[in-house]
Design an enzyme around this catalytic site. Structure first.
Site, PDB file in Angstrom:
ATOM      1  N   GLU A  13       0.816  -1.219   0.000  1.00 26.10           N
ATOM      2  CA  GLU A  13       0.000   0.000   0.000  1.00 26.10           C
ATOM      3  C   GLU A  13       0.850   1.269   0.000  1.00 26.10           C
ATOM      4  OE1 GLU A  13      -3.788   0.840   0.271  1.00 26.10           O
ATOM      5  OE2 GLU A  13      -2.468   2.360  -0.552  1.00 26.10           O
ATOM      6  N   ALA A  69       2.200   6.930   0.353  1.00 23.51           N
ATOM      7  CA  ALA A  69       2.551   6.590   1.738  1.00 23.51           C
ATOM      8  C   ALA A  69       1.382   5.898   2.450  1.00 23.51           C
ATOM      9  CB  ALA A  69       3.009   7.834   2.492  1.00 23.51           C
ATOM     10  N   LEU A 109      -1.736   6.734   2.681  1.00 24.46           N
ATOM     11  CA  LEU A 109      -3.103   6.934   2.148  1.00 24.46           C
ATOM     12  C   LEU A 109      -3.649   5.635   1.586  1.00 24.46           C
ATOM     13  CD1 LEU A 109      -2.756  10.295   0.151  1.00 24.46           C
ATOM     14  CD2 LEU A 109      -3.822   9.949   2.381  1.00 24.46           C
ATOM     15  N   GLU A 134      14.125  11.378  -2.646  1.00 23.28           N
ATOM     16  CA  GLU A 134      14.971  10.185  -2.678  1.00 23.28           C
ATOM     17  C   GLU A 134      16.409  10.675  -2.500  1.00 23.28           C
ATOM     18  OE1 GLU A 134      13.948   6.873  -3.657  1.00 23.28           O
ATOM     19  OE2 GLU A 134      11.871   7.522  -3.516  1.00 23.28           O
ATOM     20  N   ASP A 180       9.918   8.542 -10.254  1.00 20.38           N
ATOM     21  CA  ASP A 180       9.231   7.993  -9.091  1.00 20.38           C
ATOM     22  C   ASP A 180       7.712   8.059  -9.271  1.00 20.38           C
ATOM     23  OD1 ASP A 180       9.559   6.841  -6.496  1.00 20.38           O
ATOM     24  OD2 ASP A 180       8.629   8.675  -5.729  1.00 20.38           O
ATOM     25  N   LYS A 198       4.845   4.968  -9.562  1.00 18.80           N
ATOM     26  CA  LYS A 198       3.597   4.891  -8.788  1.00 18.80           C
ATOM     27  C   LYS A 198       2.400   4.737  -9.710  1.00 18.80           C
ATOM     28  CE  LYS A 198       5.457   7.611  -4.967  1.00 18.80           C
ATOM     29  NZ  LYS A 198       5.575   8.940  -4.399  1.00 18.80           N
TER      30      LYS A 198
END
Ligand code: ADP
Ligand code: ASP
Ligand code: MG
Length: 814
Positions: free
Chosen positions: A606, A611, A613, A667, A678, A682
């Site tokens: 998750e 993060a 959420l 990062e 990044d 996601k």
């Protein structure tokens, strides 16, 4: 009339013998008692060792006899008043001389037959019982000591003799009934054949001797005194929260002991059951504890299962081949062959196709079984109708026992799925037609885990223990430990989950403690639980084979992500904060998900997106309930949000990026964030979770960074940002003149994924996003006009840790 049997543990020392004395003294106030004693704990084993030493020509057998002498002498000196010691000391000395002479004989002949061994081990019970008898005499309590070899008569099957009940019963009842004294003291385990040669009733056989006495004398009850407060729901050496069983039926007790509950020697139940004599199992060291009452029908009907037991050193023999189908007599020949070789069959299963038959036997018998069965079926094997007997070793039998199980459906389902969730492979299953017992053959390495898993499943008033192996003890890892510590009591009380951090690892060292690392006080420099280098955390998890294991990856390491599959294949759940696996090649991502499914375990990540959420979970709930994701728009980078929320041309762009890095949003190389890589990872994960096959290269990524920013080190990068300050100012001013704001947006529409910088007007959902907030809009068949929105802080150690924690609890509850 009552029979009291005290096991080796109850006479292991003078203090224990003192307890025996008190218990018996009280018992004889009300009725006539026969006290049956085992050898002092460890003495039978020592005698066998002494015999083997002598037979092997090893002179150290004499020293071992000396040790036995000291053990018995010490007990006498501590137990009896000085004035009463000499008689019993010399009686013991005489016996030990006799033992020594016997051993000298064995030493000379260098041979130890089963017959001599029985004679040898008989000394243990003879010694302990004479000492206890002397104690009563010393305390002026009249008692009769009797050599049980004169009362219990057997065949000449040394080591495991069969009792001749008609003769034995008469000898016992004549002896006891013709004597008016209240107290009889005898040694268990030993007996003799028609020629008065010493025999024994099998290891643990003192229980049986006591039962034989109870039956011969029609006793009111038999009490088995030991070192635990009754028969327990599982072997207390394996299962820490095993509970005493207050009531149990003879048949259940028989089944539990047959399948390894050492507390009662299996043949013990038969004679007392035939006469309906109650049996109590009591604790010599806690005499007031209730213990266990064994009788014909157990009074307690509430529990579905009564207990679990296991036997190690089992081999599974499989006879298979098409030649068996429909032809009667194969099984008879198999069992005849085994029985002719005196091999005891512990468990049998046959597939309904009659294509194969499996039997469980003691491992020591496996090789003989192979020889005699292959010989019996030599012709069929030669003709190719049967395969040679297959032998698998290092197995164990696990048995779940309870009279009440037959009235409930789904017991075996529950048992096997609990084992399955823990990656315990079942080699064979048997269920007696009485439905009182379900047994499974599993690998011996899995026994401890299996017994605990089943115990939690069926006797789980206590909480389910979860073993956490955590890799990465940086910012997020530390927050996670703090959250776990704070929440421990709540989880135990409300969710019946007992979370235990058993391993912690950073890139250099692994710390392990099976009883749980006290995370609150733990310092990463603690050497107490340090594991020697060279062992990987994955290997440790597999070798420890603990139940309900969860691996938590709070690193960004590629190496660690490469180990997930092996863990999932062992049914170890994986909770990853690390994005590498879920955003790697599609084939790898989907294989991990399939493997997790196949091995009934969890692969949860998750925190890979937003993060803490609930983004991935919301998405999978939509998909699972039949919705379809048509479009996604999202702001998924805390770093980029921070940078564009703070940049307005007054401070340099490079300065703002440096601040973001200093505050821990980026990062280690901020280009991972600023390049959009990044965010693209996601988005990739979201699109995959929505059910699409996609690779990272399929995502269109238009970078707002000038090409030179990608060259060189992080410092070079910052220099290039300064060089290009005008470029960033222009981006800002263009947006600002229309009163728009710059947002780095991930979007997926009409099957096209992209990430890039966009300017949004004041009506857009993203316009007001501040700080490190993330937001995701899902447009679905159900959410058409207004999207489903998930929004909130999408970065930071605390919220990330809480997302990892939520995944851990999700994995723990399956
Ligand atoms: P004794 O010396 O009294 O004969 P044993 O060592 O033969 O005692 O048997 C008692 C031991 O059996 C206990 O200490 C316990 O460790 C072991 N045990 C195994 N399974 C069970 C069970 N289901 N209930 C109670 N004890 C068990
Ligand atoms: N002393 C014997 C044994 O250790 C019998 C018993 O204790 O029950 O096996
Ligand atoms: Mg015993």
């Amino acid at each position: 009339m009552k029979i009291l049997k005290f096991g080796g543990s109850s006479v292991r020392s003078s203090a224990a013998m003192q307890n025996v004395f008190e218990i018996v003294k009280k018992a004889i106030e009300t009725e006539k008692c026969v006290v049956v004693l085992s050898a002092m704990q460890g003495v039978t084993d020592s005698l066998i060792e002494i015999g083997n030493l002598a037979a092997n020509g090893d002179e150290s057998f004499r020293e071992q006899i000396k040790l036995l002498e000291t053990k018995h002498f010490t007990a006498i000196r501590e137990l009896l008043p000085i004035a009463n010691q000499s008689g019993i000391l010399s009686a013991v000395k005489i016996r030990l001389n006799e033992l020594e002479n016997l051993c000298e004989g064995i030493f000379l002949l260098q041979e130890l037959s089963a017959r001599t061994l029985d004679r040898l081990v008989s000394f243990g019970e003879l010694l302990s019982s004479t000492i206890v008898s002397a104690k009563f005499s010393a305390e002026n309590i009249a008692n009769v000591w009797q050599d049980t070899r004169e009362l219990i008569k057997t065949d000449s099957n040394f080591g495991f003799a069969a009792v001749n009940f008609s003769v034995t019963d008469k000898l016992i009842s004549d002896f006891v009934n013709n004597n008016s004294l209240q107290l009889f003291i005898v040694g268990g385990f030993i007996s003799s054949d028609v020629n008065d040669v010493t025999t024994t009733l099998g290891r643990g056989g003192s229980d049986y001797s006591a039962s034989i006495f109870a039956s011969a004398l029609d006793a009111d009850c038999l009490e088995i005194w030991t070192d635990v407060s009754g028969m327990m729901t599982a072997d207390p050496r394996f299962v820490k929260n095993a509970k005493a069983i207050p009531n149990i039926s003879y048949k259940e007790a028989m089944e539990l002991s047959h399948f390894g509950a050492k507390v009662i020697y299996p043949p013990t139940i038969q004679p007392v059951m035939a006469k309906n004599i109650k049996v109590w199992v009591k604790n010599t060291f806690a005499a007031n504890d209730y213990g266990t009452l064994i009788e014909s029908v157990s009074a307690e009907k509430t529990e579905i299962a009564r207990g679990i037991s296991s036997i190690n050193q089992i081999s599974l023999l499989t006879l298979e081949g098409s030649g068996m189908i429909g032809i009667p007599g194969f099984s008879k020949r198999l069992f005849d062959a085994l029985s002719a070789a005196k091999i005891n069959v512990i468990l049998i299963t046959q597939s309904s196709s009659e294509h194969s038959i499996c039997v469980g036997v003691a491992e020591k018998d496996a090789d003989t079984a192979k020889t005699c069965v292959d010989f019996e079926f030599e012709r069929e094997i030669g003709l190719g109708k049967l395969e040679a007997l297959k032998v698998e070793k290092s197995l164990s039998i696990l048995a779940l026992v309870g009279d009440n199980m037959r009235n409930h459906q789904g017991i075996s389902g529950k048992m096997f799925s609990a084992l399955g969730h823990n990656g315990i492979n079942i080699r064979a299953i048997a269920q007696g037609s009485s439905e009182r017992n379900i047994s499974a053959i599993i690998k011996s390495d899995d026994v401890k885990k299996a017994v605990n898993v089943i115990h939690e499943e069926f006797f789980g008033t206590a909480s389910k223990q979860i073993n956490l192996f955590i890799a990465g003890v940086g910012n997020v890892g530390n927050k996670l430990l703090a959250q776990i510590e704070k929440q421990t009591d709540f989880l135990r009380d409300k969710l019946k989950l007992s979370l235990r951090v058993v391993a912690l690892a950073n890139s250099k060292t692994i710390y392990f403690n099976e009883d749980g690392i006290a995370v609150g006080e733990f310092q990463i420099s603690d050497s107490k639980f340090q594991i020697k280098s060279g062992v990987s955390l994955e290997d440790l998890i597999v070798s420890k084979n603990l139940r309900n294991s969860i691996f938590v990856d709070v690193t960004a390491s590629e190496n660690i992500a490469a180990g997930y599959e092996d863990l999932l294949r062992k049914s170890v759940s994986v909770v990853a904060c690390n994005k590498i696996a879920a955003s790697s090649k599609y084939e790898n991502y989907s294989r991990l998900k399939d493997v997790a499914n196949e091995f009934s375990t969890s692969f949860l990540f998750e925190t890979n997106v937003g993060a803490g959420l609930p983004i991935i979970n919301t998405l999978s709930d939509l998909v699972r309930s039949g919705d379809e994701i048509n479009a996604i728009q999202a702001v998924l980078s805390g770093t980029l949000n921070f940078v564009f929320n703070n940049y307005d041309g007054t401070r340099k762009f490079a300065e703002i990026v440096r601040q973001a890095q200093a505050e821990g949003y980026t990062e280690p190389d901020p280009r991972m964030d600023l390049s959009g890589t990044d965010v693209a990872r996601k988005l990739l994960i979201l699109i995959r979770e929505a059910g699409n096959k996609l690779e990272i290269e399929d995502i269109h990524n238009e970078s707002f960074l000038p090409a030179s920013c990608y060259e060189g080190t992080v410092e070079d990068f910052y220099k290039q940002l300064e060089v290009h300050e005008e470029h960033f100012k222009k981006l800002f001013t263009e947006a600002n003149t229309d009163n728009r704001k710059l947002k780095y947006i991930a979007s997926y529409k009409d099957g096209k994924p992209s990430v890039g910088l966009q300017s949004v007007d004041s009506k857009h959902d993203f316009y007001t996003l501040s700080g490190k907030d993330n937001a995701v809009l899902f447009y679905t068949n159900r959410y058409v006009e207004q999207p489903l929105v998930v929004k909130g802080a999408g970065a930071g150690a605390d919220v990330t840790a809480s997302g990892v924690f939520a995944d851990i609890i999700r994995a723990a509850k399956i």
